[in-house]
Every structure is written in C-alpha cells, then in structure tokens.
Design an enzyme around this catalytic site. Structure first.
Site, PDB file in Angstrom:
ATOM      1  N   LEU A   2       0.886  -1.110  -0.190  1.00 53.11           N
ATOM      2  CA  LEU A   2      -0.008  -0.098  -0.124  1.00 53.11           C
ATOM      3  C   LEU A   2       0.834   1.179   0.048  1.00 53.11           C
ATOM      4  O   LEU A   2       1.808   1.208   0.893  1.00 53.11           O
ATOM      5  CB  LEU A   2      -0.914   0.057   1.165  1.00 53.11           C
ATOM      6  CG  LEU A   2      -1.872   1.317   1.497  1.00 53.11           C
ATOM      7  CD1 LEU A   2      -2.622   1.556   0.353  1.00 53.11           C
ATOM      8  CD2 LEU A   2      -2.465   1.150   3.031  1.00 53.11           C
ATOM      9  N   ILE A   3       0.597   2.198  -0.933  1.00 58.59           N
ATOM     10  CA  ILE A   3       1.451   3.395  -1.022  1.00 58.59           C
ATOM     11  C   ILE A   3       0.404   4.589  -0.967  1.00 58.59           C
ATOM     12  O   ILE A   3      -0.518   4.605  -1.634  1.00 58.59           O
ATOM     13  CB  ILE A   3       2.160   3.459  -2.295  1.00 58.59           C
ATOM     14  CG1 ILE A   3       3.033   2.231  -2.503  1.00 58.59           C
ATOM     15  CG2 ILE A   3       3.052   4.541  -2.314  1.00 58.59           C
ATOM     16  CD1 ILE A   3       3.774   2.098  -3.902  1.00 58.59           C
ATOM     17  N   CYS A  26       0.098   9.038  -4.413  1.00 55.58           N
ATOM     18  CA  CYS A  26       0.500   8.272  -5.727  1.00 55.58           C
ATOM     19  C   CYS A  26       0.084   9.315  -6.938  1.00 55.58           C
ATOM     20  O   CYS A  26       0.424   8.829  -7.967  1.00 55.58           O
ATOM     21  CB  CYS A  26       0.178   6.941  -5.799  1.00 55.58           C
ATOM     22  SG  CYS A  26       0.753   5.660  -4.808  1.00 55.58           S
ATOM     23  N   SER A  27      -0.350  10.364  -6.779  1.00 61.54           N
ATOM     24  CA  SER A  27      -0.997  11.190  -8.029  1.00 61.54           C
ATOM     25  C   SER A  27       0.489  11.784  -8.564  1.00 61.54           C
ATOM     26  O   SER A  27       0.120  12.106  -9.832  1.00 61.54           O
ATOM     27  CB  SER A  27      -1.687  12.342  -7.390  1.00 61.54           C
ATOM     28  OG  SER A  27      -1.235  13.335  -6.585  1.00 61.54           O
ATOM     29  N   GLY A  69       4.995  12.211  -8.678  1.00 66.66           N
ATOM     30  CA  GLY A  69       6.302  12.406  -8.156  1.00 66.66           C
ATOM     31  C   GLY A  69       6.684  11.226  -7.691  1.00 66.66           C
ATOM     32  O   GLY A  69       6.707  10.087  -8.406  1.00 66.66           O
ATOM     33  N   SER A 111      12.902  13.043   4.432  1.00 63.21           N
ATOM     34  CA  SER A 111      13.706  14.080   3.683  1.00 63.21           C
ATOM     35  C   SER A 111      14.988  14.425   4.571  1.00 63.21           C
ATOM     36  O   SER A 111      15.267  14.279   5.703  1.00 63.21           O
ATOM     37  CB  SER A 111      12.876  15.539   3.644  1.00 63.21           C
ATOM     38  OG  SER A 111      13.462  16.446   3.246  1.00 63.21           O
ATOM     39  N   TYR A 152       7.308  22.530   7.309  1.00 60.34           N
ATOM     40  CA  TYR A 152       7.653  21.238   6.779  1.00 60.34           C
ATOM     41  C   TYR A 152       8.894  20.506   7.370  1.00 60.34           C
ATOM     42  O   TYR A 152       8.576  19.571   7.657  1.00 60.34           O
ATOM     43  CB  TYR A 152       8.115  21.671   5.259  1.00 60.34           C
ATOM     44  CG  TYR A 152       8.390  20.144   4.247  1.00 60.34           C
ATOM     45  CD1 TYR A 152       7.370  19.469   3.858  1.00 60.34           C
ATOM     46  CD2 TYR A 152       9.723  19.953   4.209  1.00 60.34           C
ATOM     47  CE1 TYR A 152       7.503  18.540   3.165  1.00 60.34           C
ATOM     48  CE2 TYR A 152       9.946  18.929   3.444  1.00 60.34           C
ATOM     49  CZ  TYR A 152       8.824  18.259   2.972  1.00 60.34           C
ATOM     50  OH  TYR A 152       9.155  17.170   2.310  1.00 60.34           O
TER      51      TYR A 152
END
Length: 283
Positions: free
Chosen positions: A7-8, A11-12, A14, A143, A156
């Site tokens: 399951l990810i 995903c739209s 990038g 990140s 962020y």
C-alpha cells in the site's frame, strides 16, 4: 512465492507515482500494489505510467490520509482481497516555502495532518494486521530536512523531524513482531513538489503583511539555493532505486539517504555539533 501486497499513499505525482509504477511493472510480478491518492481526478498520470500492469498488479484507489475512517476502509478492503498487508509506504505530503508569518494556521495544521498524522494514521491501522501475521515492512518517505532544517520551510521541516522521531521510537518496539520500519531521506528531487512549494510562498491572509526586508532576505536565500552543486536536484529514478532497496532488504536499516550528497550533509551536521554515535546511522 506469493507476491507482496503493498500500500502506497500519495501516488498522484512524483515519488509515489514512480514507485507504484516501478513495483507494479516488476517483470517477476513480485508485488500487488495498491496506489492511493486523495483526489482520483488526478489518477490519469498514474494509470498511464502503469501501462499493462493497471488492474493486474497495480490498482488505483482513493485515500485521504487526513480522514480517519478511510485508513480503516482501505486496509479492510485489502485484507478482504488478500488476507495480508506486507508493505506500507507512507509518501503523502506537501510543503510550503516562505516566511512563517505568511503561512496561515489552517495551512500549518493541514501540513501536519497530512505529512505527519497521515503517517501515524496508516501505521496505526497497519500494525494490528502486521503484528498478527508476524511480518511487515513500513517505509516512511522523510527528507534530508528531517535532520537538517532549511530556512523558510519551518513547518515542513518540523513534520519531517517528527516523522524521524516516530520511526526511531517504533523501531525497537516492532522488531519482536518481525516488522521493520525505516525512513528514506531524499534531498531535492526533480519533481513538481518543489515547484508547488514555491508557489505557496505568498501570504495567505490579507491581514498579514510580509515586510520588504523579509522578502529581500528570502530572495537572497533562494538565490543561494540555486547555486550549482549546493543542493543539486536528484532525478526520480535513483530515489526509487533506494526505496526498492529498502523494501527488498533482508535486514532493513533505520535510515536510507538517497544520495551521497544527502549522506554527507547530514553526517557533517552531526559531526560539527559534536553528537557522537549517530554518524553510523548513515553508513
């Protein structure tokens, strides 16, 4: 060997889109991928990238990670189909580049709800399943900014620092159940993420006035970031290679920097601050 059920989130576009396509198109069909996104109106790019894998080894589903009931529903659906969940990749997230006073509290809360609490929601829903089956792999897309804070990306940064702490805390708890958890740490990546983040730099409230001096300082910092080789954007392909390495590793590490640039920047930060013992996490 049965394919791994994956399951990810996010995903739209990038990294999420590229990862879903890579796993779904695996020539040995080692994965059954449920690629999710908040808005199914944006599914065209993923469906095109999926090619022949669409609705065979890659399935597109709706999931808003900020909505409590939706996390339960997607896991119930997958369990009903396959009886297990092997891999969870928490990728959903967005950013904001600009002065903190230009960011509305609504946007700040929304960012934490997506980037951090969205991850918490999916992990909470996955853990009873993975603990019962005594196996599972959780991959949190973090990140470099989860360790190395960047000016004008305050909230962020905070969401990614929070994700790193969450992952490190869960690691020893989950080992007993045969569950691994890791973070993958990209630096700048050549996707639309950075472009979208930059467009969010204007004040969101008509009552907020960002001073000229602040704009001047921010503009100077943007110019610094544009210098060659400082934070060179990495292509998506090598980032996906690292995520796949994490998914396939027999003994996954806690952290996976996606480039030597990321590894060196983060290790340098800890060395200069005199923090001992942490550099080994990046070896």
């Amino acid at each position: 060997m049965a394919p791994l059920v994956v399951l990810i989130s996010g995903c739209s576009t990038g990294i999420g889109l590229a990862l879903a396509a890579r796993l779904g198109q695996d020539p040995d069909k080692k994965y059954l991928v449920y690629a999710t996104m908040r808005n199914l109106a944006k599914k065209e790019g993923l469906e095109k990238a999926a090619g022949d894998a669409l609705d065979k080894t890659l399935f597109v589903r709706q999931l808003d990670v900020t909505v409590d009931d939706q996390d339960k529903s997607i896991f119930e659906f997958i369990m009903g189909k396959h009886g297990r969940v092997d891999v969870l990749v928490n990728n959903a997230g967005f950013g904001f580049f600009g002065p903190l006073e230009a960011m509305s509290m609504e946007k700040a809360k929304s960012m934490f709800d997506t980037n951090y609490f969205g991850t918490v929601r999916l992990i909470r829903a996955a853990l009873p399943i993975m603990k019962k089956q005594k196996s599972g792999r959780i991959v949190n897309i973090s990140s470099i900014l989860g360790h190395l804070a960047m000016p004008y990306m305050d909230v962020y940064n905070a969401t990614k620092f929070a994700m790193e702490g969450l992952t490190e805390s869960l690691l020893p708890q989950l080992k007993h159940f045969g569950i691994s958890i890791s973070t993958v740490q990209p630096g700048p990546v050549a996707t639309k993420f950075a472009e979208t983040m930059s467009t969010n730099s204007k004040a969101e409230d008509d009552n907020i006035i960002v001073s000229e001096d602040t704009v001047k300082e921010m503009t100077a910092f943007q110019a610094l970031l544009s210098k060659p080789d400082l934070f060179t954007a990495q292509e998506t392909g090598p980032v996906i290679d690292v995520i796949v390495e994490c998914v396939q590793a027999e003994k996954p590490k806690l952290r996976y920097p996606t480039s030597e640039n990321v590894r060196s920047w983060v290790a340098k930060r800890y060395r200069e601050e005199g923090v001992t013992g942490l550099e080994s996490l990046f070896e």
